[in-house]
Design a protein around this motif. Sequence first.
Motif, PDB file in Angstrom:
ATOM      1  N   GLY A 123       0.788  -1.236   0.000  1.00  0.00           N
ATOM      2  CA  GLY A 123       0.000   0.000   0.000  1.00  0.00           C
ATOM      3  C   GLY A 123       0.813   1.276   0.000  1.00  0.00           C
ATOM      4  O   GLY A 123       0.244   2.368  -0.025  1.00  0.00           O
ATOM      5  N   ASP A 124       2.134   1.168   0.000  1.00  0.00           N
ATOM      6  CA  ASP A 124       2.970   2.369  -0.022  1.00  0.00           C
ATOM      7  C   ASP A 124       3.294   2.687  -1.479  1.00  0.00           C
ATOM      8  O   ASP A 124       4.378   2.376  -1.982  1.00  0.00           O
ATOM      9  N   THR A 125       2.351   3.309  -2.151  1.00  0.00           N
ATOM     10  CA  THR A 125       2.500   3.504  -3.597  1.00  0.00           C
ATOM     11  C   THR A 125       3.591   4.508  -3.949  1.00  0.00           C
ATOM     12  O   THR A 125       4.259   4.362  -4.970  1.00  0.00           O
ATOM     13  N   ALA A 126       3.771   5.530  -3.123  1.00  0.00           N
ATOM     14  CA  ALA A 126       4.785   6.534  -3.443  1.00  0.00           C
ATOM     15  C   ALA A 126       6.186   5.916  -3.407  1.00  0.00           C
ATOM     16  O   ALA A 126       6.969   6.060  -4.355  1.00  0.00           O
ATOM     17  N   ARG A 127       6.490   5.183  -2.314  1.00  0.00           N
ATOM     18  CA  ARG A 127       7.817   4.550  -2.222  1.00  0.00           C
ATOM     19  C   ARG A 127       7.934   3.410  -3.222  1.00  0.00           C
ATOM     20  O   ARG A 127       8.980   3.218  -3.845  1.00  0.00           O
ATOM     21  N   GLY A 128       6.861   2.650  -3.385  1.00  0.00           N
ATOM     22  CA  GLY A 128       6.893   1.552  -4.343  1.00  0.00           C
ATOM     23  C   GLY A 128       7.171   2.040  -5.751  1.00  0.00           C
ATOM     24  O   GLY A 128       7.960   1.446  -6.493  1.00  0.00           O
ATOM     25  N   ARG A 129       6.531   3.142  -6.109  1.00  0.00           N
ATOM     26  CA  ARG A 129       6.760   3.698  -7.445  1.00  0.00           C
ATOM     27  C   ARG A 129       8.209   4.156  -7.593  1.00  0.00           C
ATOM     28  O   ARG A 129       8.848   3.926  -8.628  1.00  0.00           O
ATOM     29  N   VAL A 150       3.268   3.420 -16.014  1.00  0.00           N
ATOM     30  CA  VAL A 150       2.291   4.382 -16.544  1.00  0.00           C
ATOM     31  C   VAL A 150       1.139   4.539 -15.549  1.00  0.00           C
ATOM     32  O   VAL A 150       0.740   5.647 -15.184  1.00  0.00           O
ATOM     33  N   GLU A 151       0.604   3.409 -15.102  1.00  0.00           N
ATOM     34  CA  GLU A 151      -0.543   3.442 -14.193  1.00  0.00           C
ATOM     35  C   GLU A 151      -0.181   4.093 -12.857  1.00  0.00           C
ATOM     36  O   GLU A 151      -0.982   4.838 -12.276  1.00  0.00           O
ATOM     37  N   LEU A 152       1.027   3.825 -12.375  1.00  0.00           N
ATOM     38  CA  LEU A 152       1.453   4.426 -11.109  1.00  0.00           C
ATOM     39  C   LEU A 152       1.578   5.947 -11.240  1.00  0.00           C
ATOM     40  O   LEU A 152       1.214   6.695 -10.326  1.00  0.00           O
ATOM     41  N   GLY A 161       5.213  12.364 -16.055  1.00  0.00           N
ATOM     42  CA  GLY A 161       5.811  11.039 -15.882  1.00  0.00           C
ATOM     43  C   GLY A 161       5.029   9.973 -16.617  1.00  0.00           C
ATOM     44  O   GLY A 161       5.610   9.072 -17.243  1.00  0.00           O
ATOM     45  N   ALA A 162       3.705  10.072 -16.574  1.00  0.00           N
ATOM     46  CA  ALA A 162       2.872   9.095 -17.275  1.00  0.00           C
ATOM     47  C   ALA A 162       3.142   9.132 -18.764  1.00  0.00           C
ATOM     48  O   ALA A 162       3.214   8.089 -19.431  1.00  0.00           O
ATOM     49  N   SER A 163       3.305  10.351 -19.311  1.00  0.00           N
ATOM     50  CA  SER A 163       3.583  10.486 -20.741  1.00  0.00           C
ATOM     51  C   SER A 163       4.936   9.858 -21.093  1.00  0.00           C
ATOM     52  O   SER A 163       5.077   9.202 -22.133  1.00  0.00           O
ATOM     53  N   GLN A 185      -5.252   8.131 -23.929  1.00  0.00           N
ATOM     54  CA  GLN A 185      -5.864   9.371 -24.415  1.00  0.00           C
ATOM     55  C   GLN A 185      -5.954  10.398 -23.299  1.00  0.00           C
ATOM     56  O   GLN A 185      -5.710  11.590 -23.511  1.00  0.00           O
ATOM     57  N   ALA A 186      -6.306   9.940 -22.103  1.00  0.00           N
ATOM     58  CA  ALA A 186      -6.387  10.856 -20.953  1.00  0.00           C
ATOM     59  C   ALA A 186      -5.011  11.440 -20.633  1.00  0.00           C
ATOM     60  O   ALA A 186      -4.887  12.631 -20.307  1.00  0.00           O
ATOM     61  N   ILE A 187      -3.974  10.615 -20.738  1.00  0.00           N
ATOM     62  CA  ILE A 187      -2.612  11.087 -20.471  1.00  0.00           C
ATOM     63  C   ILE A 187      -2.213  12.154 -21.478  1.00  0.00           C
ATOM     64  O   ILE A 187      -1.690  13.219 -21.123  1.00  0.00           O
ATOM     65  N   TYR A 188      -2.469  11.869 -22.753  1.00  0.00           N
ATOM     66  CA  TYR A 188      -2.124  12.847 -23.788  1.00  0.00           C
ATOM     67  C   TYR A 188      -2.902  14.148 -23.591  1.00  0.00           C
ATOM     68  O   TYR A 188      -2.374  15.238 -23.801  1.00  0.00           O
ATOM     69  N   GLN A 189      -4.148  14.010 -23.176  1.00  0.00           N
ATOM     70  CA  GLN A 189      -4.969  15.198 -22.952  1.00  0.00           C
ATOM     71  C   GLN A 189      -4.381  16.058 -21.836  1.00  0.00           C
ATOM     72  O   GLN A 189      -4.192  17.263 -21.990  1.00  0.00           O
TER      73      GLN A 189
END
Length: 406
Positions: A123-129, A150-152, A161-163, A185-189
């Motif tokens: 559950g520690d997504t920030a450190r995990g990422r 990408v999902e993180l 970062g996602a892009s 598409q959402a990322i590009y937007q």
Amino acid sequence: MKVLRVALLLVAGLVCVGPVLADGPALPEATVTRIQSLEGTLDRHPARVIEQARRALGELSSSRQDQWVQALYWQLMARAFAAQGKAEQAAEYFNRARNNDVAPIALRRNWLREAARWTLAAGDTARGRALFERWAGQSTPSAQDLWTLVELAVQARDWSGASHWLSRATQAGIAMTSERSALAQAIYQHSGDAGNAQRLVQRDIDRTPDDPMVWKRGVALYQQMNQPGRAAALWEAGWRRGVLSGAEALETRIRLHLAGGTPARAAEYLQQALKEGILPSDEAHLRQLADAWTAARARHQALTAWQSLSEHTRAPVDWSQMGELAYQWGQWDLVVTAMTRARAAGLEHVGRSWLLQAVAESTAGRHQQALAALDKAVSAGNGEIRQQALAWRKALTPSKSGAGSA
């Protein structure tokens, strides 16, 4: 998004001890046998592996050889905790193992990958990422690993970062499912990359031209990117192909044309739908039709639509609005009709209605009717309305000259 679920499913490929023992400092045969024996019982007795590994760790010295053994025991404990579903402890011991600089680089890199994944699972997504990105910077991630990144990034609302990771995942050949395409598409937007967003929309339509959801997703994207004209054009294309149909889709088609700067087309579609009974001739649709023809500046159609609406609602404000438009467009008889009906329906502030009616009567050559209306305007009006009515009254009086404006 199911980032954590994906991360858990991808915890695979843990390196067994046996093949890597030769990569580190040479170990006594008894130590090798003991470690391999523990590994052999890991699936059946993970708790026992943890207990025996802890006992063995207490017997080690600070020698380089024993540091290597320590790393091996830590990774065994990490795997045992993982087998028990204890994500936090698994992450902790994978981190201990990967920080041991005696272990081979390739093995430490693998442990870093597992530390990242189990940190995410805990559950520690920030450190995990952060750990996962560090591993990706040292390795050659698979397309699936890159998509997890990408999902993180999206989960963290880090669109830049996602892009970046999306670009790498695309280059790595990630399979673009419908769900992934929508996310891309959402990322590009959000990152302002309109070109790639539009390219994805068109590609999805080309691949599945009969899927209405693909068309709707494309339209939504253009709306979010503040391109209402493109949204309307895309919906129109889907409608003409028969992919988008029905009363609800027709109403969306009309709304999109109104927003997209083509109100005349919206009015035509709506008027035809009302005529054929596809949409009900209720107040909402009659008002929408009047607004559409007004926006299109189609004078005859707009005034006819406002009259139909006013007769339907019997609301003084609607009759008054019709009178205002008729006045702007020089339809003098309609000004008189509309303002008379507005007052009869209970219009509260009647001064301006009398003033506009007086101007209409005068312009139409009905002098006496104009004077009578001006008297009403002077009586009922106040402030600027009264002053304008007085000015017009003087202008229409034979012994005076001058002009006013309404």
